[in-house]
Design an enzyme around this catalytic site. Structure first.
Site, PDB file in Angstrom:
ATOM      1  N   ASN A   1       0.849  -1.190   0.000  1.00  0.00           N
ATOM      2  CA  ASN A   1       0.000   0.000   0.000  1.00  0.00           C
ATOM      3  C   ASN A   1       0.890   1.248   0.000  1.00  0.00           C
ATOM      4  O   ASN A   1       1.665   1.465   0.928  1.00  0.00           O
ATOM      5  CB  ASN A   1      -0.899  -0.038   1.247  1.00  0.00           C
ATOM      6  CG  ASN A   1      -1.860   1.131   1.274  1.00  0.00           C
ATOM      7  OD1 ASN A   1      -1.475   2.259   1.018  1.00  0.00           O
ATOM      8  ND2 ASN A   1      -3.114   0.862   1.586  1.00  0.00           N
TER       9      ASN A   1
ATOM     10  N   HIS B   1       0.962   6.263   1.709  1.00  0.00           N
ATOM     11  CA  HIS B   1       1.699   7.221   2.525  1.00  0.00           C
ATOM     12  C   HIS B   1       2.853   7.892   1.793  1.00  0.00           C
ATOM     13  O   HIS B   1       3.417   8.874   2.280  1.00  0.00           O
ATOM     14  CB  HIS B   1       2.103   6.590   3.856  1.00  0.00           C
ATOM     15  CG  HIS B   1       0.888   6.293   4.675  1.00  0.00           C
ATOM     16  ND1 HIS B   1      -0.075   7.255   4.924  1.00  0.00           N
ATOM     17  CD2 HIS B   1       0.419   5.149   5.227  1.00  0.00           C
ATOM     18  CE1 HIS B   1      -1.063   6.712   5.614  1.00  0.00           C
ATOM     19  NE2 HIS B   1      -0.787   5.438   5.806  1.00  0.00           N
TER      20      HIS B   1
ATOM     21  N   HIS C   1      -5.666   3.572  -1.744  1.00  0.00           N
ATOM     22  CA  HIS C   1      -7.000   3.912  -1.230  1.00  0.00           C
ATOM     23  C   HIS C   1      -7.328   5.306  -1.736  1.00  0.00           C
ATOM     24  O   HIS C   1      -6.696   6.281  -1.328  1.00  0.00           O
ATOM     25  CB  HIS C   1      -6.953   3.877   0.303  1.00  0.00           C
ATOM     26  CG  HIS C   1      -8.278   4.086   0.965  1.00  0.00           C
ATOM     27  ND1 HIS C   1      -8.452   3.951   2.323  1.00  0.00           N
ATOM     28  CD2 HIS C   1      -9.496   4.418   0.475  1.00  0.00           C
ATOM     29  CE1 HIS C   1      -9.718   4.180   2.624  1.00  0.00           C
ATOM     30  NE2 HIS C   1     -10.377   4.484   1.519  1.00  0.00           N
TER      31      HIS C   1
ATOM     32  N   ARG D   1      -9.445   8.013  -1.232  1.00  0.00           N
ATOM     33  CA  ARG D   1     -10.413   8.448  -0.219  1.00  0.00           C
ATOM     34  C   ARG D   1     -11.276   9.579  -0.761  1.00  0.00           C
ATOM     35  O   ARG D   1     -10.850  10.345  -1.611  1.00  0.00           O
ATOM     36  CB  ARG D   1      -9.676   8.930   1.039  1.00  0.00           C
ATOM     37  CG  ARG D   1      -8.892   7.828   1.750  1.00  0.00           C
ATOM     38  CD  ARG D   1      -8.338   8.357   3.062  1.00  0.00           C
ATOM     39  NE  ARG D   1      -9.394   8.638   4.002  1.00  0.00           N
ATOM     40  CZ  ARG D   1      -9.721   7.877   5.039  1.00  0.00           C
ATOM     41  NH1 ARG D   1      -9.033   6.778   5.286  1.00  0.00           N
ATOM     42  NH2 ARG D   1     -10.712   8.210   5.837  1.00  0.00           N
TER      43      ARG D   1
ATOM     44  N   ARG E   1      -7.124  12.822   0.652  1.00  0.00           N
ATOM     45  CA  ARG E   1      -6.046  13.313   1.519  1.00  0.00           C
ATOM     46  C   ARG E   1      -4.674  12.798   1.098  1.00  0.00           C
ATOM     47  O   ARG E   1      -3.665  13.386   1.446  1.00  0.00           O
ATOM     48  CB  ARG E   1      -6.317  12.958   2.979  1.00  0.00           C
ATOM     49  CG  ARG E   1      -6.150  11.505   3.305  1.00  0.00           C
ATOM     50  CD  ARG E   1      -6.239  11.262   4.790  1.00  0.00           C
ATOM     51  NE  ARG E   1      -7.572  11.493   5.304  1.00  0.00           N
ATOM     52  CZ  ARG E   1      -8.044  10.913   6.409  1.00  0.00           C
ATOM     53  NH1 ARG E   1      -7.275  10.092   7.101  1.00  0.00           N
ATOM     54  NH2 ARG E   1      -9.263  11.133   6.826  1.00  0.00           N
TER      55      ARG E   1
ATOM     56  N   GLU F   1      -8.659   0.291  -2.823  1.00  0.00           N
ATOM     57  CA  GLU F   1      -9.552   0.326  -1.650  1.00  0.00           C
ATOM     58  C   GLU F   1     -10.508   1.489  -1.839  1.00  0.00           C
ATOM     59  O   GLU F   1     -10.092   2.597  -2.193  1.00  0.00           O
ATOM     60  CB  GLU F   1      -8.739   0.533  -0.374  1.00  0.00           C
ATOM     61  CG  GLU F   1      -7.826  -0.616  -0.066  1.00  0.00           C
ATOM     62  CD  GLU F   1      -6.905  -0.298   1.107  1.00  0.00           C
ATOM     63  OE1 GLU F   1      -6.964   0.813   1.639  1.00  0.00           O
ATOM     64  OE2 GLU F   1      -6.114  -1.167   1.453  1.00  0.00           O
TER      65      GLU F   1
ATOM     66  N   THR G   1      -8.308   3.657   8.284  1.00  0.00           N
ATOM     67  CA  THR G   1      -9.534   2.861   8.333  1.00  0.00           C
ATOM     68  C   THR G   1      -9.644   2.208   9.705  1.00  0.00           C
ATOM     69  O   THR G   1      -8.776   1.445  10.104  1.00  0.00           O
ATOM     70  CB  THR G   1      -9.498   1.773   7.236  1.00  0.00           C
ATOM     71  OG1 THR G   1      -9.012   2.368   6.040  1.00  0.00           O
ATOM     72  CG2 THR G   1     -10.876   1.199   6.997  1.00  0.00           C
TER      73      THR G   1
ATOM     74  N   GLU H   1     -10.917  -9.503   3.070  1.00  0.00           N
ATOM     75  CA  GLU H   1      -9.662  -9.124   3.725  1.00  0.00           C
ATOM     76  C   GLU H   1      -9.963  -8.963   5.210  1.00  0.00           C
ATOM     77  O   GLU H   1     -10.788  -8.136   5.595  1.00  0.00           O
ATOM     78  CB  GLU H   1      -9.122  -7.814   3.137  1.00  0.00           C
ATOM     79  CG  GLU H   1      -7.826  -7.372   3.826  1.00  0.00           C
ATOM     80  CD  GLU H   1      -7.179  -6.145   3.185  1.00  0.00           C
ATOM     81  OE1 GLU H   1      -7.377  -5.897   1.988  1.00  0.00           O
ATOM     82  OE2 GLU H   1      -6.460  -5.438   3.920  1.00  0.00           O
TER      83      GLU H   1
ATOM     84  N   HIS I   1      -3.745  -4.485   7.793  1.00  0.00           N
ATOM     85  CA  HIS I   1      -3.912  -3.338   8.675  1.00  0.00           C
ATOM     86  C   HIS I   1      -3.030  -3.456   9.916  1.00  0.00           C
ATOM     87  O   HIS I   1      -3.165  -4.392  10.693  1.00  0.00           O
ATOM     88  CB  HIS I   1      -5.368  -3.109   9.119  1.00  0.00           C
ATOM     89  CG  HIS I   1      -5.631  -1.647   9.351  1.00  0.00           C
ATOM     90  ND1 HIS I   1      -5.153  -0.978  10.438  1.00  0.00           N
ATOM     91  CD2 HIS I   1      -6.247  -0.719   8.580  1.00  0.00           C
ATOM     92  CE1 HIS I   1      -5.490   0.296  10.343  1.00  0.00           C
ATOM     93  NE2 HIS I   1      -6.142   0.487   9.226  1.00  0.00           N
TER      94      HIS I   1
ATOM     95  N   HIS J   1       1.914   1.198   5.923  1.00  0.00           N
ATOM     96  CA  HIS J   1       2.661   2.155   6.733  1.00  0.00           C
ATOM     97  C   HIS J   1       4.052   1.667   7.119  1.00  0.00           C
ATOM     98  O   HIS J   1       5.038   2.399   7.007  1.00  0.00           O
ATOM     99  CB  HIS J   1       1.844   2.507   7.988  1.00  0.00           C
ATOM    100  CG  HIS J   1       2.445   3.621   8.771  1.00  0.00           C
ATOM    101  ND1 HIS J   1       3.343   3.408   9.803  1.00  0.00           N
ATOM    102  CD2 HIS J   1       2.343   4.957   8.649  1.00  0.00           C
ATOM    103  CE1 HIS J   1       3.726   4.559  10.285  1.00  0.00           C
ATOM    104  NE2 HIS J   1       3.136   5.525   9.613  1.00  0.00           N
TER     105      HIS J   1
HETATM  106  N1  PXP Z   1      -5.870  -2.993   4.175  1.00  0.00           N
HETATM  107  C1  PXP Z   1      -6.852  -2.050   4.235  1.00  0.00           C
HETATM  108  C2  PXP Z   1      -8.222  -2.430   3.833  1.00  0.00           C
HETATM  109  C3  PXP Z   1      -6.562  -0.737   4.645  1.00  0.00           C
HETATM  110  O1  PXP Z   1      -7.542   0.177   4.700  1.00  0.00           O
HETATM  111  C4  PXP Z   1      -5.222  -0.409   4.977  1.00  0.00           C
HETATM  112  C5  PXP Z   1      -4.888   1.001   5.355  1.00  0.00           C
HETATM  113  O2  PXP Z   1      -5.069   1.836   4.252  1.00  0.00           O
HETATM  114  C6  PXP Z   1      -4.240  -1.412   4.869  1.00  0.00           C
HETATM  115  C7  PXP Z   1      -4.602  -2.700   4.497  1.00  0.00           C
HETATM  116  C8  PXP Z   1      -2.797  -1.144   5.192  1.00  0.00           C
HETATM  117  O3  PXP Z   1      -2.683  -0.814   6.530  1.00  0.00           O
HETATM  118  P1  PXP Z   1      -1.261  -0.356   7.113  1.00  0.00           P
HETATM  119  O4  PXP Z   1      -0.923   0.952   6.440  1.00  0.00           O
HETATM  120  O5  PXP Z   1      -1.512  -0.216   8.566  1.00  0.00           O
HETATM  121  O6  PXP Z   1      -0.267  -1.422   6.756  1.00  0.00           O
END
Ligand code: PXP
Length: 236
Positions: free
Chosen positions: A7, A10, A43, A45, A49, A70, A101, A151, A189, A212
């Site tokens: 992901n 960030h 994602h 949003r 953001r 997402e 989320t 998921e 997550h 992250h």
């Molecule tokens: N999966 C989903 C559905 C999410 O919303 C997120 C955060 O955007 C992640 C995975 C990744 O989470 P993290 O950034 O905490 O690894």
């Protein structure tokens, strides 16, 4: 061995801190692919953001692995997905004030709206996954919606200070239930280099989406190396 969806939201967060053009998440995706990413996850949003519409459009043209978008269950966002055609859409809840989320999608409560949303995405040829909490009623409801995958929200496990083992058992029971329901098991997550192993080892784990922690490490070692290190861990 679980596959890895990286992901890159960030990277866009850093760019949007100055509303400039760098760092570009498109570069991040390419570097993540070089490190072995099996999917790129973003994602889009409603408040834009981090990821912008332009990012989604350029990434659709440049990402060579699976592109997982997402998305909140909002008709405007679903229209964007149907136009840009990511390989997969993961439906997530979205709350404007949240830092990230916060919980899984309440599939039980939103079942009738989900039928229409999922139908529209599937008619466009997009694979749909639902981001849910590890609760039997959510899994049951997801299975009745004819989606191929869910998921599992791993936040409670990731944030647990003392009872991580208990939260892992909750995930393990949910994983078994998901297989019995004939669904593909993805998870994500809050996963980090320190806590990812037991989740990657859950039976039948297909795909982990991690953001992250990988971006945080990439600040110091570079994106390609950060992805390579995570791939090594989840492949064990
Ligand atoms: N999966 C989903 C559905 C999410 O919303 C997120 C955060 O955007 C992640 C995975 C990744 O989470 P993290 O950034 O905490 O690894």
């Amino acid at each position: 061995m679980a596959t890895l969806g990286v992901n890159i939201d960030h990277v866009a967060t850093i760019r949007e801190a100055r509303r400039t053009i760098e760092p570009d998440p498109v570069w991040a995706a390419a570097a993540a692919e070089l490190g072995g990413a099996d999917a790129i996850t973003i994602h889009l949003r409603e408040d834009r953001r981090h990821i912008q519409d332009r990012d989604l459009e350029v990434l659709r043209k440049t990402v060579q692995v699976k592109l997982n978008l997402e998305l909140a269950m909002n008709p405007l966002m679903v229209d964007i997905a149907c136009r840009v055609l990511p390989d997969q859409v993961t439906l997530v809840p979205e709350n404007r004030e949240e830092v990230t989320t916060e919980g899984g999608l309440d599939v039980v409560r939103h079942k009738s709206d989900l039928v229409a949303t999922i139908g529209k995405l599937q008619d466009a040829g997009i694979v749909v996954s639902l981001f849910i909490d590890p609760e039997p009623e959510q899994i049951e409801s997801a299975a009745s919606l004819s989606v191929p995958a869910v998921e599992l929200h791993t936040g409670a496990y990731a944030n647990a200070e003392k009872n991580a083992d208990e939260e892992l058992q909750v995930l393990a029971r949910a994983a078994t239930f998901i297989h019995q329901a004939g669904l593909i098991l993805n998870a994500g997550h809050g996963l980090t280099y320190r806590n990812v192993n037991p989740v990657a080892e859950l039976e039948g784990m297909e795909e982990l989406n991690i953001g992250h922690s990988i971006v945080a490490r990439a600040v110091f070692v570079g994106m390609t190396e950060a992805v390579r290190e995570m791939k090594e861990l989840i492949g064990r």
